[in-house]
Design a protein around this motif. Sequence first.
Motif, PDB file in Angstrom:
ATOM      1  N   PHE A 226       1.270  12.113  -9.993  1.00 31.08           N
ATOM      2  CA  PHE A 226       0.639  13.431  -9.931  1.00 31.08           C
ATOM      3  C   PHE A 226       1.656  14.561  -9.802  1.00 31.08           C
ATOM      4  CE2 PHE A 226      -3.434  11.344  -8.126  1.00 31.08           C
ATOM      5  CZ  PHE A 226      -3.895  11.089  -9.403  1.00 31.08           C
ATOM      6  N   GLY A 227       2.928  14.268 -10.063  1.00 28.96           N
ATOM      7  CA  GLY A 227       3.926  15.317 -10.157  1.00 28.96           C
ATOM      8  C   GLY A 227       4.761  15.597  -8.933  1.00 28.96           C
ATOM      9  N   TYR A 228       4.590  14.838  -7.876  1.00 29.35           N
ATOM     10  CA  TYR A 228       5.404  15.041  -6.667  1.00 29.35           C
ATOM     11  C   TYR A 228       6.754  14.367  -6.841  1.00 29.35           C
ATOM     12  CZ  TYR A 228       1.238  16.714  -4.276  1.00 29.35           C
ATOM     13  OH  TYR A 228       0.134  17.439  -3.916  1.00 29.35           O
ATOM     14  N   ASP A 229       7.742  14.882  -6.119  1.00 29.26           N
ATOM     15  CA  ASP A 229       9.061  14.277  -6.126  1.00 29.26           C
ATOM     16  C   ASP A 229       9.671  14.430  -4.741  1.00 29.26           C
ATOM     17  OD1 ASP A 229      11.255  12.926  -7.075  1.00 29.26           O
ATOM     18  OD2 ASP A 229      11.569  14.253  -8.786  1.00 29.26           O
ATOM     19  N   HIS A 230      10.838  13.825  -4.533  1.00 28.87           N
ATOM     20  CA  HIS A 230      11.470  13.884  -3.216  1.00 28.87           C
ATOM     21  C   HIS A 230      12.974  14.071  -3.347  1.00 28.87           C
ATOM     22  CE1 HIS A 230      12.343   9.623  -4.035  1.00 28.87           C
ATOM     23  NE2 HIS A 230      11.056   9.487  -4.279  1.00 28.87           N
ATOM     24  N   MET A 231      13.376  14.815  -4.360  1.00 28.25           N
ATOM     25  CA  MET A 231      14.800  15.063  -4.576  1.00 28.25           C
ATOM     26  C   MET A 231      15.346  16.072  -3.562  1.00 28.25           C
ATOM     27  SD  MET A 231      15.416  12.935  -6.897  1.00 28.25           S
ATOM     28  CE  MET A 231      17.034  13.313  -7.518  1.00 28.25           C
ATOM     29  N   GLU A 232      14.535  17.035  -3.191  1.00 27.71           N
ATOM     30  CA  GLU A 232      14.928  18.058  -2.207  1.00 27.71           C
ATOM     31  C   GLU A 232      14.281  17.718  -0.873  1.00 27.71           C
ATOM     32  OE1 GLU A 232      17.072  20.451  -3.097  1.00 27.71           O
ATOM     33  OE2 GLU A 232      17.062  19.744  -5.177  1.00 27.71           O
ATOM     34  N   GLU A 233      14.893  18.164   0.209  1.00 25.38           N
ATOM     35  CA  GLU A 233      14.395  17.865   1.560  1.00 25.38           C
ATOM     36  C   GLU A 233      12.951  18.330   1.761  1.00 25.38           C
ATOM     37  OE1 GLU A 233      14.417  16.478   5.502  1.00 25.38           O
ATOM     38  OE2 GLU A 233      15.675  16.010   3.784  1.00 25.38           O
ATOM     39  N   GLU A 234      12.619  19.517   1.312  1.00 26.63           N
ATOM     40  CA  GLU A 234      11.263  20.038   1.483  1.00 26.63           C
ATOM     41  C   GLU A 234      10.256  19.201   0.687  1.00 26.63           C
ATOM     42  OE1 GLU A 234       8.581  21.907   3.491  1.00 26.63           O
ATOM     43  OE2 GLU A 234      10.713  22.217   3.873  1.00 26.63           O
TER      44      GLU A 234
ATOM     45  N   ALA B  34       0.841  -1.204   0.000  1.00 22.27           N
ATOM     46  CA  ALA B  34       0.000   0.000   0.000  1.00 22.27           C
ATOM     47  C   ALA B  34       0.870   1.247   0.000  1.00 22.27           C
ATOM     48  CB  ALA B  34      -0.940  -0.009   1.208  1.00 22.27           C
ATOM     49  N   PHE B  35       1.932   1.240   0.793  1.00 21.81           N
ATOM     50  CA  PHE B  35       2.850   2.376   0.851  1.00 21.81           C
ATOM     51  C   PHE B  35       3.460   2.642  -0.528  1.00 21.81           C
ATOM     52  CE2 PHE B  35       7.258   3.731   0.918  1.00 21.81           C
ATOM     53  CZ  PHE B  35       7.141   4.981   1.506  1.00 21.81           C
ATOM     54  N   LEU B  36       3.928   1.597  -1.202  1.00 23.39           N
ATOM     55  CA  LEU B  36       4.557   1.789  -2.507  1.00 23.39           C
ATOM     56  C   LEU B  36       3.579   2.332  -3.534  1.00 23.39           C
ATOM     57  CD1 LEU B  36       6.849  -1.373  -2.662  1.00 23.39           C
ATOM     58  CD2 LEU B  36       7.517   0.992  -2.148  1.00 23.39           C
ATOM     59  N   ILE B  37       2.326   1.908  -3.462  1.00 22.18           N
ATOM     60  CA  ILE B  37       1.317   2.430  -4.382  1.00 22.18           C
ATOM     61  C   ILE B  37       1.037   3.901  -4.068  1.00 22.18           C
ATOM     62  CG2 ILE B  37      -1.102   2.284  -5.096  1.00 22.18           C
ATOM     63  CD1 ILE B  37      -0.809  -0.782  -4.817  1.00 22.18           C
ATOM     64  N   ALA B  38       0.858   4.255  -2.803  1.00 23.69           N
ATOM     65  CA  ALA B  38       0.619   5.651  -2.426  1.00 23.69           C
ATOM     66  C   ALA B  38       1.785   6.525  -2.894  1.00 23.69           C
ATOM     67  CB  ALA B  38       0.416   5.775  -0.919  1.00 23.69           C
ATOM     68  N   HIS B  39       2.995   6.054  -2.644  1.00 24.35           N
ATOM     69  CA  HIS B  39       4.201   6.775  -3.048  1.00 24.35           C
ATOM     70  C   HIS B  39       4.208   6.994  -4.567  1.00 24.35           C
ATOM     71  CE1 HIS B  39       8.495   7.887  -2.707  1.00 24.35           C
ATOM     72  NE2 HIS B  39       8.635   7.238  -3.846  1.00 24.35           N
TER      73      HIS B  39
ATOM     74  N   MET C 276       5.968  14.952   0.472  1.00 25.17           N
ATOM     75  CA  MET C 276       5.561  13.631  -0.012  1.00 25.17           C
ATOM     76  C   MET C 276       5.289  12.668   1.141  1.00 25.17           C
ATOM     77  SD  MET C 276       7.296  12.129  -3.459  1.00 25.17           S
ATOM     78  CE  MET C 276       6.457  10.608  -3.822  1.00 25.17           C
ATOM     79  N   GLU C 277       6.162  12.659   2.125  1.00 25.92           N
ATOM     80  CA  GLU C 277       5.980  11.752   3.267  1.00 25.92           C
ATOM     81  C   GLU C 277       4.671  12.046   4.003  1.00 25.92           C
ATOM     82  OE1 GLU C 277       9.474  11.918   5.727  1.00 25.92           O
ATOM     83  OE2 GLU C 277      10.646  10.715   4.299  1.00 25.92           O
ATOM     84  N   LYS C 278       4.360  13.314   4.197  1.00 21.99           N
ATOM     85  CA  LYS C 278       3.121  13.696   4.877  1.00 21.99           C
ATOM     86  C   LYS C 278       1.908  13.206   4.075  1.00 21.99           C
ATOM     87  CE  LYS C 278       0.663  17.825   6.501  1.00 21.99           C
ATOM     88  NZ  LYS C 278      -0.555  17.791   5.685  1.00 21.99           N
ATOM     89  N   ARG C 279       1.938  13.428   2.785  1.00 20.13           N
ATOM     90  CA  ARG C 279       0.812  13.034   1.937  1.00 20.13           C
ATOM     91  C   ARG C 279       0.663  11.503   1.905  1.00 20.13           C
ATOM     92  NH1 ARG C 279      -0.384  17.910   0.197  1.00 20.13           N
ATOM     93  NH2 ARG C 279      -1.934  17.651  -1.434  1.00 20.13           N
ATOM     94  N   GLN C 280       1.783  10.795   1.808  1.00 22.07           N
ATOM     95  CA  GLN C 280       1.739   9.323   1.825  1.00 22.07           C
ATOM     96  C   GLN C 280       1.088   8.828   3.103  1.00 22.07           C
ATOM     97  OE1 GLN C 280       5.927   8.679  -0.568  1.00 22.07           O
ATOM     98  NE2 GLN C 280       5.936   8.418   1.612  1.00 22.07           N
ATOM     99  N   GLU C 281       1.529   9.358   4.233  1.00 20.38           N
ATOM    100  CA  GLU C 281       0.982   8.925   5.521  1.00 20.38           C
ATOM    101  C   GLU C 281      -0.511   9.217   5.613  1.00 20.38           C
ATOM    102  OE1 GLU C 281       1.770   6.880   8.050  1.00 20.38           O
ATOM    103  OE2 GLU C 281       3.493   6.545   6.765  1.00 20.38           O
TER     104      GLU C 281
END
Length: 170
Positions: free
Chosen positions: A136-144, A125-130, A149-154
């Motif tokens: 939808f255009g999110y990324d996690h290359m930068e800390e912010e 489920a986590f991998l699908i949410a991620h 992304m982590e907040k939205r996944q949770e």
Amino acid sequence: MSIIIENEYKGTIDIPYEKIAEEVIAAAIDYENCPYECEVNLLLTDNEEIHRINLEQRQIDRPTDVLSFPMAEYEKPADFSHLEEDPMLFDPENGEFLAGDIVISMDKVKEQAEAYGHSRAREYAFLIAHSMLHLFGYDHMEEEERKVMEKRQEEILTKTKYTRDERGLI
């Protein structure tokens, strides 16, 4: 919503993978307020095949847990306002937005669930949410970006109850 699942994994999948995919994908679409019915392609495979795809598509010579291939480009994450300008992003038969493709290594689902001490259902489920957030255009290359992304996944996982303390223990 259409979810096309191609299961080419040769091992045993001991979780209700179709049900989990439907629940999490629907929750992600709702969470991001996507105004369209969506089509998502989901490929379940093993470490060997995801390694091959990772090398071919990203020039990274190792297996990974999940790959995301969004169809649309976004100026800002989850900004759906410009999508209708590109008719190629919509299925001509049913009008659904072609969100993109997700590839998941079921070997990694098993490995990571064990390593992180939670269920395979929660890891899947986590991998699908991620991956949906990537579509939808999110990324996690930068800390912010990573924090967002982590907040939205949770929040998506909490909405679907695939947390470590609820269905995540199944």
